[in-house]
Write an enzyme that holds these catalytic residues in place. Structure first.
Site, short mmCIF file in Angstrom:
data_model
loop_
_atom_site.label_atom_id
_atom_site.label_comp_id
_atom_site.label_asym_id
_atom_site.label_seq_id
_atom_site.Cartn_x
_atom_site.Cartn_y
_atom_site.Cartn_z
N ARG A 38 -7.63 -7.24 -14.71
CA ARG A 38 -6.50 -8.17 -15.20
C ARG A 38 -7.18 -9.07 -15.92
O ARG A 38 -6.69 -9.59 -16.90
CB ARG A 38 -5.53 -8.48 -14.36
N LYS A 201 3.59 -3.34 -0.52
CA LYS A 201 4.75 -4.05 -1.23
C LYS A 201 5.57 -2.72 -1.26
O LYS A 201 6.06 -2.10 -2.40
CB LYS A 201 4.69 -4.56 -2.74
N GLY A 331 -2.15 -4.49 -8.65
CA GLY A 331 -3.28 -5.12 -8.67
C GLY A 331 -4.62 -4.61 -7.84
O GLY A 331 -5.60 -4.20 -8.31
N GLY A 354 4.36 -4.27 -10.25
CA GLY A 354 5.67 -4.01 -10.28
C GLY A 354 6.33 -3.83 -11.84
O GLY A 354 7.07 -3.31 -11.88
P1 ADP Z 1 -0.83 -2.87 -5.65
O1 ADP Z 1 -1.24 -4.42 -5.70
O2 ADP Z 1 -1.55 -2.01 -6.35
O3 ADP Z 1 0.58 -2.69 -6.41
P2 ADP Z 1 0.25 -3.45 -2.96
O4 ADP Z 1 -0.07 -4.74 -3.35
O5 ADP Z 1 1.38 -2.76 -2.79
O6 ADP Z 1 -0.48 -2.30 -4.30
O7 ADP Z 1 -0.68 -2.79 -1.80
C1 ADP Z 1 -1.83 -2.99 -1.73
C2 ADP Z 1 -2.68 -3.23 -0.48
O8 ADP Z 1 -2.13 -2.34 0.63
C3 ADP Z 1 -4.02 -3.33 -0.32
O9 ADP Z 1 -4.68 -4.56 0.11
C4 ADP Z 1 -4.26 -2.43 0.84
O10 ADP Z 1 -5.33 -2.65 1.64
C5 ADP Z 1 -2.91 -2.48 1.67
N1 ADP Z 1 -2.88 -1.27 2.60
C6 ADP Z 1 -2.61 0.13 1.77
N2 ADP Z 1 -2.30 1.04 3.16
C7 ADP Z 1 -2.36 0.23 4.16
C8 ADP Z 1 -2.33 0.57 5.71
N3 ADP Z 1 -1.93 1.80 5.98
N4 ADP Z 1 -2.40 -0.40 6.38
C9 ADP Z 1 -2.77 -1.72 6.04
N5 ADP Z 1 -2.80 -2.10 4.75
C10 ADP Z 1 -2.78 -1.19 3.71
MG MG Z 2 -0.90 -6.21 -4.90
#
Ligand code: ADP
Ligand code: MG
Length: 373
Positions: A38, A201, A331, A354
């Protein structure tokens, strides 16, 4: 929509540009710009402007610090100060950090500065008006510049003053990265469409599930999202992450044959932390036959290399499918991709999480609508 790229042949020397970018990044101090997609994505826009002799005033937010009166500046994870240093290094140019919001002082500093100077204002969410999309606040901000550029796709789904309302007071353009996002995310979707959802999320991603229910052929579920489905089936998840409010929706989705859940998991200390080998085999097979792939949200707690396999193998399966156009956003999901070394022309890495989901779902986004007006 007007694009900054259309100003390539214009004389802009000495003009002041208010440039909205997204520094809402945790621990970016550690990463540096080149390692963070980013941050890296906004460098071309800044360089284009400064080379033209434009004075660039960068606007951003970071976290939700609350009102200006209740906050000590520059402490905590809310200050934008570290980004002045990160940008300075990357651009080999001083970036003047404006620690307070004394507008007449800021105006004076900008006026005194040489063409091509760069300023960074402190976290705009110290003002209530920012998140309220307040016109008066937007007008005060606008009074600092001659034109506005939005290069913050990842906040364009928010009706915030420095994203939306500001466009009412200044000629406004989409920056290079925002232009790329719009063009890449507007592709015609070819079937089969495979949507891969994981991460933490959960409610953000649930929205995509709803919006793509008709169009997608498969939803491959992993990460925290999968735990919600386990709960919906009445199965125990120990201390794994989940989200209470979306369990009801997960229950409804259980009968839907498009929704594919993991067949096995990697568990440690009563926590599900990754998807297992059987799941990877099954998901890779589905990914292999896709023509369009959308991925948001890691398959596990990939920050720990022990639990990164699920996410990394999914990344590799996506890259191995040369027939598909793949869109990867979020992210954490994109920072994961920088580890896997993604060099393929038919993969687009979106800077939005998002925002990407909302755009792909065809929702109207305040920041983009504002530029269309
Ligand atoms: P993005 O930023 O790509 O949209 P999110 O913010 O929703 O994704 O989620 C990212 C986070 O989710 C990462 O930091 C990852 O460690 C966490 N995560 C994914 N699966 C698990 C899990 N099974 N247990 C704990 N954390 C998880
Ligand atoms: Mg995230």
């Amino acid at each position: 929509m007007k694009y900054l790229s259309s100003l390539k042949n214009e004389d802009l020397a000495g003009k002041i540009c208010l440039l909205r970018i997204d520094f809402n990044i945790e621990k970016a101090e550690l990463a540096g710009a080149k390692n963070h997609p980013r941050l890296a994505s906004v460098l071309p826009t800044i360089e284009f402007l400064t080379k033209k002799g434009v004075k660039v005033v960068i606007l951003s937010h970071r976290g939700r610090p609350g009102k200006v009166s209740s906050i000590k500046y520059q402490v905590s994870s809310y200050t934008l100060k570290p980004f002045a240093d990160i940008l300075s290094k990357e651009l080999v140019q001083k970036v003047n950090f404006m620690a307070n919001f004394n507008f007449s002082e800021i105006r004076g500093e900008i006026k005194k500065s040489k063409p091509g100077s760069i300023f960074l204002l402190e976290n705009l969410r110290y003002f209530e008006g920012e998140e309220k999309n307040d016109k008066n606040f937007a007008k005060r901000l606008a009074s600092l510049g001659d034109f506005f550029v939005n290069d913050a796709f990842s906040v364009s789904h928010r009706a915030n003053a420095s994203v939306a309302a500001i466009t009412e007071f200044l000629p406004s353009y989409a920056g290079f990265q925002l232009e790329k996002e719009i063009k890449n995310l507007s592709i015609a979707i070819k079937k089969p469409l495979v949507v891969i959802l994981g991460g933490a999320k959960i409610s953000d991603k649930i929205g995509l599930l709803k919006n793509f229910m008709a169009e997608a052929d498969y939803f491959l579920i992993g990460g925290g999202m999968a735990h919600n489905f386990l709960l919906a089936q009445g199965l125990p998840i120990g201390n794994s992450i989940f989200e209470e409010k979306t369990i009801g929706f997960a229950k409804k989705m259980l009968k839907n044959r498009k929704v594919i859940l993991p067949a096995d998991y990697v568990i440690k200390d009563r926590k599900i932390l990754d998807i297992g080998p059987k799941t990877l085999e099954k998901y890779s097979e589905i990914i292999k036959n896709a023509k369009t792939i959308i991925w948001n949200g890691p398959m596990g707690y990939f920050e720990n290399p022990k639990f990164a396999k699920g996410s990394e193998e999914i990344a590799k399966a996506i890259m191995a499918n040369k027939k598909a156009f793949s869109i990867i956003g979020g992210g954490e999901t994109t920072s994961l991709m920088s580890k896997v070394k993604c060099q393929k022309s038919n993969v687009f890495l979106s800077t939005g999480g998002g925002a990407m989901l909302e755009y792909l779902a065809g929702k109207k986004m305040p920041g983009i609508e504002a530029l269309n007006k």
